[in-house]
Scaffold this active site. Structure first.
Site, PDB file in Angstrom:
ATOM      1  CG  LEU A   7       6.636   0.941   1.567  1.00 13.09           C
ATOM      2  CD1 LEU A   7       5.978   1.219   0.228  1.00 13.09           C
ATOM      3  CD2 LEU A   7       7.783  -0.040   1.408  1.00 13.09           C
ATOM      4  N   GLY A  22       0.845  -1.187   0.000  1.00 15.60           N
ATOM      5  CA  GLY A  22       0.000   0.000   0.000  1.00 15.60           C
ATOM      6  C   GLY A  22       0.877   1.232   0.000  1.00 15.60           C
TER       7      GLY A  22
END
Ligand code: ZN
Length: 163
Positions: free
Chosen positions: A90, A46
Site C-alpha cells: 500500500l 496487511g
C-alpha cells in the site's frame, strides 16, 4: 472508526527502525483498530504501524477474509523453505514485485489484548507476515524484489494483494 493516511515510498518514516511497544494500552488498541479500518478501506491484506506514521513495532494482517491478526513486538522464531511470489504494498502504489519469502514461519507477538501468541503460517500468509515484519525494520519489498512491474504490466492475470 478512523482512517489514517498511508505514507508512501520516499517518506523517510518508512526507512526507520521502529521501537518496541512498552505496553498494550487503550491507546495502542485504538491505533490497531484504526490500522484495521485503514487496511480495509485500502483493500489491503496487511498494514504496519510505520505505514501510518507510527514508529512502533506492530502490524495487523488479514491473509484470509475475516481472519485478522494483531502483532505487537513480533519476533520471527523460525522460518523454513523459500518460494518466489508476487506482492504489492500500500506504500508503493501501482507496483508489483517478485520476492523470495520463506514457505513457512513461526512468529510470536502480543495480540490486541497484550497476550503472548505464537502462530505458524505457510504460503501466502507467511509472505504477508514477513512483508509486514520487514516494515518494522525500514525494509520495503522493492529492496528484495527479483523484478518489479507496473500493475498494468503484470504478466499473470490474477490480482496481487497489497500489504
Ligand atoms: Zn507493505
Amino acid at each position: 472508526m478512523a482512517l489514517r493516511n498511508i505514507v508512501t515510498e520516499g517518506d523517510p518514516i518508512l526507512r526507520k527502525k521502529c521501537r518496541e511497544v512498552d505496553e498494550v494500552t487503550d491507546r495502542i488498541r485504538m491505533i490497531l483498530d484504526d490500522m484495521v479500518d485503514t487496511m480495509h478501506d485500502a483493500d489491503g491484506v496487511g498494514l504496519a504501524a510505520p505505514q501510518v506514521g507510527i514508529m512502533r513495532r506492530m502490524f495487523v494482517a488479514e491473509p484470509e477474509p475475516e481472519q485478522i491478526y494483531y502483532f505487537v513486538n513480533p519476533k520471527i522464531l523460525s522460518q523454513e523453505g523459500e518460494e518466489e511470489g508476487d506482492e504489492g504494498c500500500l506504500s508503493v502504489p501501482e507496483m508489483i514485485g517478485t520476492v523470495v519469502r520463506p514457505t513457512k514461519i513461526t512468529i510470536e507477538g502480543l495480540d490486541r489484548d497484550g497476550h503472548s501468541r505464537v502462530y505458524t503460517f505457510e504460503g501466502f500468509a507467511a509472505r504477508v507476515m514477513c512483508h509486514e515484519y520487514d516494515h518494522l525494520d525500514g525494509i520495503l519489498y522493492p529492496d528484495k524484489a527479483l523484478k518489479m512491474y507496473h500493475v498494468e504490466d503484470q504478466p499473470e492475470q490474477e490480482e496481487t494483494e497489497e500489504a
